[in-house]
Design an enzyme around this catalytic site. Structure first.
Site, PDB file in Angstrom:
ATOM      1  N   GLY A 280       0.847  -1.173   0.000  1.00  0.00           N
ATOM      2  CA  GLY A 280       0.000   0.000   0.000  1.00  0.00           C
ATOM      3  C   GLY A 280       0.892   1.235   0.000  1.00  0.00           C
ATOM      4  N   GLY A 281       1.782   1.255   0.962  1.00  0.00           N
ATOM      5  CA  GLY A 281       2.708   2.369   1.051  1.00  0.00           C
ATOM      6  C   GLY A 281       4.007   1.930   1.680  1.00  0.00           C
ATOM      7  CD  GLU A 283       7.992   2.386   6.647  1.00  0.00           C
ATOM      8  OE1 GLU A 283       7.203   2.000   5.775  1.00  0.00           O
ATOM      9  OE2 GLU A 283       8.428   1.639   7.548  1.00  0.00           O
ATOM     10  CG  HIS A 307       0.511   3.137   8.187  1.00  0.00           C
ATOM     11  ND1 HIS A 307       0.170   2.321   9.240  1.00  0.00           N
ATOM     12  CD2 HIS A 307       1.680   2.640   7.694  1.00  0.00           C
ATOM     13  CE1 HIS A 307       1.079   1.379   9.377  1.00  0.00           C
ATOM     14  NE2 HIS A 307       2.007   1.540   8.436  1.00  0.00           N
ATOM     15  CD  GLU A 308       3.152   3.771   4.591  1.00  0.00           C
ATOM     16  OE1 GLU A 308       4.218   3.654   5.230  1.00  0.00           O
ATOM     17  OE2 GLU A 308       2.372   2.808   4.418  1.00  0.00           O
ATOM     18  CG  HIS A 311       6.090   3.993   9.258  1.00  0.00           C
ATOM     19  ND1 HIS A 311       6.464   3.139  10.277  1.00  0.00           N
ATOM     20  CD2 HIS A 311       5.261   3.277   8.451  1.00  0.00           C
ATOM     21  CE1 HIS A 311       5.874   1.953  10.088  1.00  0.00           C
ATOM     22  NE2 HIS A 311       5.125   2.018   8.995  1.00  0.00           N
ATOM     23  CD  GLU A 330       4.761  -1.334   9.781  1.00  0.00           C
ATOM     24  OE1 GLU A 330       3.787  -0.547   9.805  1.00  0.00           O
ATOM     25  OE2 GLU A 330       5.698  -1.238   8.960  1.00  0.00           O
ATOM     26  CG  ASP A 387       8.413 -10.436   2.708  1.00  0.00           C
ATOM     27  OD1 ASP A 387       8.108  -9.329   3.176  1.00  0.00           O
ATOM     28  OD2 ASP A 387       7.969 -10.887   1.638  1.00  0.00           O
ATOM     29  CE1 TYR A 395       2.004  -4.685   9.103  1.00  0.00           C
ATOM     30  CE2 TYR A 395       1.492  -2.351   8.893  1.00  0.00           C
ATOM     31  CZ  TYR A 395       2.197  -3.465   8.486  1.00  0.00           C
ATOM     32  OH  TYR A 395       3.089  -3.357   7.461  1.00  0.00           O
TER      33      TYR A 395
HETATM   34  N1  BES Z   1       6.553  -0.530   6.138  1.00  0.00           N
HETATM   35  C1  BES Z   1       5.328  -1.013   5.646  1.00  0.00           C
HETATM   36  C2  BES Z   1       5.457  -1.829   4.400  1.00  0.00           C
HETATM   37  C3  BES Z   1       6.312  -3.068   4.545  1.00  0.00           C
HETATM   38  C4  BES Z   1       6.130  -3.930   5.591  1.00  0.00           C
HETATM   39  C5  BES Z   1       7.268  -3.351   3.605  1.00  0.00           C
HETATM   40  C6  BES Z   1       6.924  -5.064   5.707  1.00  0.00           C
HETATM   41  C7  BES Z   1       8.058  -4.481   3.715  1.00  0.00           C
HETATM   42  C8  BES Z   1       7.892  -5.337   4.778  1.00  0.00           C
HETATM   43  C9  BES Z   1       4.324   0.120   5.404  1.00  0.00           C
HETATM   44  O1  BES Z   1       4.421   1.159   6.316  1.00  0.00           O
HETATM   45  C10 BES Z   1       2.941  -0.434   5.567  1.00  0.00           C
HETATM   46  O2  BES Z   1       2.636  -0.859   6.641  1.00  0.00           O
HETATM   47  N2  BES Z   1       2.125  -0.432   4.512  1.00  0.00           N
HETATM   48  C11 BES Z   1       0.775  -0.925   4.539  1.00  0.00           C
HETATM   49  C12 BES Z   1      -0.204   0.204   4.474  1.00  0.00           C
HETATM   50  C13 BES Z   1      -0.778   0.640   5.742  1.00  0.00           C
HETATM   51  C14 BES Z   1      -1.878   1.633   5.535  1.00  0.00           C
HETATM   52  C15 BES Z   1      -1.143  -0.419   6.728  1.00  0.00           C
HETATM   53  C16 BES Z   1       0.529  -1.747   3.307  1.00  0.00           C
HETATM   54  O3  BES Z   1       1.396  -1.739   2.423  1.00  0.00           O
HETATM   55  O4  BES Z   1      -0.486  -2.388   3.197  1.00  0.00           O
HETATM   56 ZN    ZN Z   2       3.793   0.606   8.259  1.00  0.00          ZN
END
Ligand code: BES
Ligand code: ZN
Length: 610
Positions: A280-281, A283, A307-308, A311, A330, A387, A395
């Site tokens: 989604g995003g 940071e 959210h971002e 961060h 998170e 991962d 979260y």
């Molecule tokens: N930092 C994360 C994305 C991430 C997590 C990349 C783990 C690689 C490994 C980012 O801040 C995030 O949490 N993105 C969420 C969106 C958010 C609104 C919950 C996503 O991508 O869904």
């Molecule tokens: Zn995040």
């Protein structure tokens, strides 16, 4: 002594050193199981790379200012890049590569003198580097120019830069990126706002950041301001829509600062990526990378920006020491995100988001099993790809833990605590153990029966988990019951609903629903034609599980082929698999795969191979 013997001895010494990592008297107090780095560390990186779109490689050099801390070698992480030459203080050095681990890659060991100051590495990435996605013009919105972006978190930066790829090691950086003249390069650093006619872009990041926050994108980009210190970069054809969607960004920055102290990164810009972006995003400091699916046309999905942005404090200022404590990034961020949402759109609104979150938490705990160690906040990712162990637990269980603290301690006192926590630990790392210690020092944890240890080190959802209250969702549930009973899919009752209410409405549909009923709902509400990714995603999942998908397969397939956001893909592929349609899933994946970033492709592949 000949050189290889010498090298063997220092490798042996390196191993011996690893076993005393626990000893806090040595400089080696970081013990990140996902990095080979040891005592000698990088303090500054100067990158000079050329983006070769024809061969899909980045080629050039990295020059590292180092601090040896008395060591006579420095170890970098590497997975993929081909190393041509290594210099130490300008002189050619004999580097060595350790054995290749499929997850961690290799140790790049460079002999130095304890007084050495700089290392230079001349290298080239591989066309299939996991962090990078090279897109053809057809895979972009404009269909005219190619695109490149990187995704570093968790341990992918080592696939495009030889680096110490541990969240506990921070460095400043400068970069020169050479790209085809018609394209623009942006990084998680200070960016320009118009294209340079010569295709040469120079960047500086003055604050020290860990490797996973290094990011690069190259494409046909334009910029539009959304406020005094915020704006958006996107392909020209999406720029206007994106700027409108992110119109509240400046207010979000103000709300965030009001809560937890000054924004430390000067500017906050967003970059809208092509639809293959796997998250989604992300940071990346100063420049959040975002999926275009957040542009719903009604600002309903901008909690992603909150959210971002959050961060910028939790994660980018106070960083999880290693990926076992991913929840520290998170969980705090999700809490902070909902506080920003509440400040901008009201409690009623943020409680809808919290309710959806609690449902997701219950769903996930059910899926992985209530005793699963992957439902601990503090994870054990040894021997695993970080991962694989990172899921919504960090979260949402993280969020409800922090929310519990707020509820027990009282908002104003807890806010004061958080503000102090961020300012005292800025540009440092945090882990579960030190966090607990810090909390116990500043908050009456024990007398409040918070059971913090249970939250952090035990599985499942603790009994004292807070319960969000949402009148709006109560109404949705009521409406669903009424309509399901009467089989009259009323459109009056649902007028004025936000996409969250719709998502909650669709969530009420049981898997045992009859396909004919799904069809009636689809005719009444046109879910399959929605422009909102969240609605499409949950609707398609219900359709697959409820046996209605054959009738709308073209739409589902179109969604899966064009969108690479992993959070959207996985539930749909899982639903196909769970309903005996793995062959359909495999066929679609084969078509879609060229559009997916490695992060998404690997997850789907894993799911479909079993
Ligand atoms: N930092 C994360 C994305 C991430 C997590 C990349 C783990 C690689 C490994 C980012 O801040 C995030 O949490 N993105 C969420 C969106 C958010 C609104 C919950 C996503 O991508 O869904
Ligand atoms: Zn995040």
């Amino acid at each position: 002594m000949n050189k290889s013997l010498c090298f063997l001895i220092f490798l042996f010494a390196a191993q011996a050193c690893k076993t005393v990592q626990d000893d806090k008297s040595t400089p080696m107090i970081r013990k990140d199981i996902h990095s080979y780095a040891e005592d000698a560390v990088i303090k500054q990186l100067i990158l000079d790379l050329e983006a070769d779109f024809e061969n899909r490689v980045l080629k050039g050099s990295g020059t590292y200012q180092i601090e040896t801390n008395g060591a006579d070698y420095i170890v970098l992480d590497l997975r993929g890049p081909e190393i041509f030459t290594v210099l130490v203080d300008g002189e050619k050095a004999d580097f060595k590569l350790g054995t290749e681990d499929p997850i961690l890659g290799q140790a790049l060991v460079i002999p130095v003198k304890p007084g050495s100051k700089t290392v230079s590495i001349f290298y080239q990435t591989r066309p299939d580097a996991d962090a990078l996605q090279w897109l053809s013009p057809q895979q972009t919105s404009g269909h005219q120019y190619p695109f490149l972006f990187s995704q570093g978190q968790a341990i992918l930066t080592r696939t495009w830069i030889p680096i110490q790829d541990s969240p506990g090691i921070r460095f400043t950086y400068q970069a020169t990126i050479r790209v085809p003249k018609e394209l623009m390069a942006v990084m998680s650093a200070r960016n320009v706002q118009v294209k340079n006619p010569d295709g040469i872009y120079r960047f500086t990041m003055l604050q020290p950041v860990p490797a996973y926050l290094m990011a690069l994108a190259v494409g046909d980009l334009a910029f539009k301001a959304t406020g005094a210190r915020s704006g958006v970069y996107a392909e020209p054809s999406v720029l206007e829509k994106a700027a409108w969607e992110f119109g509240d960004t400046e207010a979000m920055i103000a709300a965030a600062e009001q809560l937890y102290g000054p924004y430390a990164w000067e500017r906050y810009d967003l970059l809208v990526l092509p639809p293959s972006f796997p998250f989604g995003g992300m940071e990346n400091p100063r420049l959040t990378f975002a999926t275009p699916t957040v542009i719903a046309g009604d600002r309903s999905l901008v909690s992603l920006v909150a959210h971002e942005l959050a961060h910028s404090w939790s994660g980018n200022l106070v960083t999880n020491a290693d990926w076992n404590d991913f929840w520290i990034n998170e969980g705090f961020t999700t809490y902070f995100e909902r506080r920003i949402m509440e400040a901008l759109y009201g409690r009623e609104y943020s409680e809808m988001l919290a309710s959806l979150a609690l449902a997701e938490l219950h769903r996930l705990v059910l899926e992985i099993g209530p005793q699963s160690k992957d439902s601990h906040l503090h994870l054990d990712l040894k021997g695993r790809n970080p991962d694989d162990g990172m899921n919504s637990i960090a979260y949402e269980k993280g969020y409800f833990f922090i929310r519990l603290l707020e509820e027990k301690i009282g908002r104003s006192r807890f806010d004061e605590f958080l503000k102090k926590y961020f300012s005292e630990h800025a540009f440092q790392t945090m882990n579960s153990e030190r966090l607990l210690e810090y909390m116990k020092r500043h908050l009456p944890l024990d007398s409040l029966q918070i059971n913090a240890e249970e939250w952090i080190y035990h599985p499942g959802i603790p009994a004292n988990c807070p319960a969000p209250v949402s009148d709006r969702f109560d109404k949705v549930e009521q409406a669903y019951r009424q309509m399901a009973a009467s089989q009259h899919w009323d459109t009056l009752l649902t007028s004025g609903w936000s996409s969250h209410e719709w998502v909650h409405f669709i969530a009420q549909v049981p898997d045992t629903v009859h396909p004919a009923q799904l069809k009636k709902m689809d005719q009444a509400y046109r879910f399959s034609e929605s422009g909102n990714g969240e609605i499409l995603d949950i609707w398609f999942e219900k359709a697959i599980r409820g046996g209605y998908s054959p009738e709308i397969l073209e739409r589902i397939e179109d969604f899966l082929v064009h969108i690479g956001r992993r959070k959207y893909l996985m539930p749909l592929y899982k639903a196909f698999k769970a309903t005996g349609q793995i062959e359909t899933a495999r066929r679609i994946f084969n078509r879609a795969r060229p559009n997916y970033h490695s992060v998404s492709a690997n997850s789907v592949e894993q799911l479909l191979k079993e």
